[in-house]
Scaffold this motif. Structure first.
Motif, PDB file in Angstrom:
ATOM      1  N   ASN A  94       0.847  -1.185   0.000  1.00 43.56           N
ATOM      2  CA  ASN A  94       0.000   0.000   0.000  1.00 43.56           C
ATOM      3  C   ASN A  94       0.880   1.231   0.000  1.00 43.56           C
ATOM      4  O   ASN A  94       1.940   1.237   0.629  1.00 43.56           O
ATOM      5  CB  ASN A  94      -0.917  -0.003   1.224  1.00 43.56           C
ATOM      6  CG  ASN A  94      -2.192   0.751   0.975  1.00 43.56           C
ATOM      7  OD1 ASN A  94      -2.158   1.898   0.541  1.00 43.56           O
ATOM      8  ND2 ASN A  94      -3.316   0.115   1.241  1.00 43.56           N
ATOM      9  N   SER A  95       0.442   2.273  -0.658  1.00 37.92           N
ATOM     10  CA  SER A  95       1.206   3.522  -0.685  1.00 37.92           C
ATOM     11  C   SER A  95       0.812   4.466   0.451  1.00 37.92           C
ATOM     12  O   SER A  95       1.442   5.507   0.631  1.00 37.92           O
ATOM     13  CB  SER A  95       1.018   4.226  -2.033  1.00 37.92           C
ATOM     14  OG  SER A  95      -0.344   4.550  -2.229  1.00 37.92           O
ATOM     15  N   LYS A  96      -0.221   4.083   1.227  1.00 34.51           N
ATOM     16  CA  LYS A  96      -0.737   4.964   2.281  1.00 34.51           C
ATOM     17  C   LYS A  96      -0.854   4.218   3.608  1.00 34.51           C
ATOM     18  O   LYS A  96      -1.295   3.073   3.646  1.00 34.51           O
ATOM     19  CB  LYS A  96      -2.115   5.493   1.904  1.00 34.51           C
ATOM     20  CG  LYS A  96      -2.149   6.238   0.590  1.00 34.51           C
ATOM     21  CD  LYS A  96      -3.562   6.598   0.207  1.00 34.51           C
ATOM     22  CE  LYS A  96      -3.613   7.223  -1.174  1.00 34.51           C
ATOM     23  NZ  LYS A  96      -4.982   7.575  -1.555  1.00 34.51           N
TER      24      LYS A  96
ATOM     25  N   ARG B  31       4.151   6.109   0.412  1.00 38.23           N
ATOM     26  CA  ARG B  31       4.454   7.476   0.002  1.00 38.23           C
ATOM     27  C   ARG B  31       3.751   8.513   0.870  1.00 38.23           C
ATOM     28  O   ARG B  31       4.200   9.649   0.962  1.00 38.23           O
ATOM     29  CB  ARG B  31       4.068   7.696  -1.469  1.00 38.23           C
ATOM     30  CG  ARG B  31       4.847   6.793  -2.433  1.00 38.23           C
ATOM     31  CD  ARG B  31       6.345   7.077  -2.373  1.00 38.23           C
ATOM     32  NE  ARG B  31       7.130   6.234  -3.256  1.00 38.23           N
ATOM     33  CZ  ARG B  31       7.738   5.107  -2.890  1.00 38.23           C
ATOM     34  NH1 ARG B  31       7.645   4.664  -1.641  1.00 38.23           N
ATOM     35  NH2 ARG B  31       8.451   4.419  -3.749  1.00 38.23           N
ATOM     36  N   TRP B  32       2.614   8.132   1.486  1.00 40.34           N
ATOM     37  CA  TRP B  32       1.850   9.059   2.327  1.00 40.34           C
ATOM     38  C   TRP B  32       1.556   8.410   3.664  1.00 40.34           C
ATOM     39  O   TRP B  32       1.135   7.258   3.738  1.00 40.34           O
ATOM     40  CB  TRP B  32       0.544   9.449   1.642  1.00 40.34           C
ATOM     41  CG  TRP B  32       0.802  10.182   0.366  1.00 40.34           C
ATOM     42  CD1 TRP B  32       1.121  11.499   0.215  1.00 40.34           C
ATOM     43  CD2 TRP B  32       0.767   9.631  -0.942  1.00 40.34           C
ATOM     44  NE1 TRP B  32       1.303  11.790  -1.120  1.00 40.34           N
ATOM     45  CE2 TRP B  32       1.083  10.654  -1.852  1.00 40.34           C
ATOM     46  CE3 TRP B  32       0.505   8.352  -1.437  1.00 40.34           C
ATOM     47  CZ2 TRP B  32       1.143  10.459  -3.216  1.00 40.34           C
ATOM     48  CZ3 TRP B  32       0.566   8.146  -2.801  1.00 40.34           C
ATOM     49  CH2 TRP B  32       0.876   9.208  -3.676  1.00 40.34           C
ATOM     50  N   PHE B  33       1.766   9.191   4.724  1.00 38.78           N
ATOM     51  CA  PHE B  33       1.629   8.684   6.085  1.00 38.78           C
ATOM     52  C   PHE B  33       0.858   9.715   6.892  1.00 38.78           C
ATOM     53  O   PHE B  33       1.362  10.817   7.148  1.00 38.78           O
ATOM     54  CB  PHE B  33       3.030   8.461   6.674  1.00 38.78           C
ATOM     55  CG  PHE B  33       3.068   7.682   7.952  1.00 38.78           C
ATOM     56  CD1 PHE B  33       3.208   6.304   7.936  1.00 38.78           C
ATOM     57  CD2 PHE B  33       3.001   8.332   9.168  1.00 38.78           C
ATOM     58  CE1 PHE B  33       3.284   5.579   9.121  1.00 38.78           C
ATOM     59  CE2 PHE B  33       3.065   7.625  10.356  1.00 38.78           C
ATOM     60  CZ  PHE B  33       3.206   6.243  10.326  1.00 38.78           C
ATOM     61  N   ALA B  34      -0.361   9.381   7.258  1.00 41.29           N
ATOM     62  CA  ALA B  34      -1.188  10.260   8.093  1.00 41.29           C
ATOM     63  C   ALA B  34      -1.020   9.809   9.537  1.00 41.29           C
ATOM     64  O   ALA B  34      -1.259   8.650   9.863  1.00 41.29           O
ATOM     65  CB  ALA B  34      -2.655  10.173   7.674  1.00 41.29           C
ATOM     66  N   TRP B  35      -0.618  10.721  10.403  1.00 41.42           N
ATOM     67  CA  TRP B  35      -0.322  10.386  11.796  1.00 41.42           C
ATOM     68  C   TRP B  35      -1.298  11.139  12.692  1.00 41.42           C
ATOM     69  O   TRP B  35      -1.238  12.352  12.803  1.00 41.42           O
ATOM     70  CB  TRP B  35       1.101  10.784  12.123  1.00 41.42           C
ATOM     71  CG  TRP B  35       1.681  10.127  13.341  1.00 41.42           C
ATOM     72  CD1 TRP B  35       1.049   9.832  14.504  1.00 41.42           C
ATOM     73  CD2 TRP B  35       3.033   9.705  13.497  1.00 41.42           C
ATOM     74  NE1 TRP B  35       1.921   9.247  15.380  1.00 41.42           N
ATOM     75  CE2 TRP B  35       3.146   9.159  14.786  1.00 41.42           C
ATOM     76  CE3 TRP B  35       4.153   9.745  12.685  1.00 41.42           C
ATOM     77  CZ2 TRP B  35       4.350   8.659  15.278  1.00 41.42           C
ATOM     78  CZ3 TRP B  35       5.341   9.255  13.183  1.00 41.42           C
ATOM     79  CH2 TRP B  35       5.431   8.709  14.463  1.00 41.42           C
ATOM     80  N   VAL B  36      -2.186  10.398  13.334  1.00 39.00           N
ATOM     81  CA  VAL B  36      -3.120  11.004  14.293  1.00 39.00           C
ATOM     82  C   VAL B  36      -2.401  11.060  15.635  1.00 39.00           C
ATOM     83  O   VAL B  36      -1.980  10.033  16.178  1.00 39.00           O
ATOM     84  CB  VAL B  36      -4.434  10.205  14.401  1.00 39.00           C
ATOM     85  CG1 VAL B  36      -5.364  10.844  15.428  1.00 39.00           C
ATOM     86  CG2 VAL B  36      -5.121  10.121  13.034  1.00 39.00           C
TER      87      VAL B  36
ATOM     88  N   VAL C  57       9.021   9.839   2.664  1.00 41.63           N
ATOM     89  CA  VAL C  57       7.590   9.629   2.884  1.00 41.63           C
ATOM     90  C   VAL C  57       6.980  10.967   3.284  1.00 41.63           C
ATOM     91  O   VAL C  57       7.493  11.662   4.156  1.00 41.63           O
ATOM     92  CB  VAL C  57       7.344   8.576   3.992  1.00 41.63           C
ATOM     93  CG1 VAL C  57       5.859   8.449   4.292  1.00 41.63           C
ATOM     94  CG2 VAL C  57       7.924   7.226   3.605  1.00 41.63           C
ATOM     95  N   THR C  58       5.883  11.332   2.638  1.00 42.23           N
ATOM     96  CA  THR C  58       5.175  12.556   3.011  1.00 42.23           C
ATOM     97  C   THR C  58       4.340  12.266   4.253  1.00 42.23           C
ATOM     98  O   THR C  58       3.486  11.374   4.231  1.00 42.23           O
ATOM     99  CB  THR C  58       4.269  13.038   1.861  1.00 42.23           C
ATOM    100  OG1 THR C  58       5.088  13.283   0.708  1.00 42.23           O
ATOM    101  CG2 THR C  58       3.515  14.291   2.248  1.00 42.23           C
ATOM    102  N   ILE C  59       4.599  13.001   5.326  1.00 46.62           N
ATOM    103  CA  ILE C  59       3.932  12.772   6.607  1.00 46.62           C
ATOM    104  C   ILE C  59       3.148  14.016   6.989  1.00 46.62           C
ATOM    105  O   ILE C  59       3.677  15.124   6.969  1.00 46.62           O
ATOM    106  CB  ILE C  59       4.960  12.467   7.719  1.00 46.62           C
ATOM    107  CG1 ILE C  59       5.889  11.318   7.317  1.00 46.62           C
ATOM    108  CG2 ILE C  59       4.247  12.174   9.040  1.00 46.62           C
ATOM    109  CD1 ILE C  59       7.119  11.181   8.200  1.00 46.62           C
TER     110      ILE C  59
END
Length: 117
Positions: free
Chosen positions: A32-34, A67-72, A93-95
């Motif tokens: 997965n890229s996300k 490539r994309w990492f959303a951090w709560v 990685v775009t965070i």
């Protein structure tokens, strides 16, 4: 679609590495890229894994196609500071950080491989 890493409790260096390794194993099995990294139930941490997470885990995820990492964020302030330290160490990685799942999910849904070209 994204891989969800859902953390809870107090994270020490051992539990962080164990969880991070499980994420890598999942990415190998289900590329997965996300990634959505939910720390909203994390109640504390020990800073022993910051360098490893920033310098080993994130490059490993990038190699596996993330490539994309959303951090709560955790609601705990000092845990948020640790998160920010990790992000400063990480590259490629775009965070993005968020205070709620809905915003993180919305951001991930807006990311696409088209943006990498």
């Amino acid at each position: 679609m994204y891989l969800l890493a859902d953390w809870s409790g107090v994270l020490d260096a051992t539990s962080a590495r164990t969880g991070c390794t499980a994420v890598l194993d999942s990415l190998k099995k289900y590329p997965n890229s996300k990634v959505l990294n939910n720390n909203s139930k994390v109640t504390g941490h020990y800073p022993g894994a910051i360098d490893w997470v920033g310098n080993v885990w994130f490059p490993s995820m990038y190699t596996l196609g993330v490539r994309w990492f959303a951090w709560v964020y955790s609601p705990e302030f000092y845990t948020q500071l640790g998160t920010d330290q990790i992000i400063r160490l990480s590259s490629k990685v775009t965070i993005e950080t968020f205070y709620d799942m809905a915003s993180a999910q919305q951001w991930l849904s807006s990311c696409s491989l088209q943006e990498l070209r």
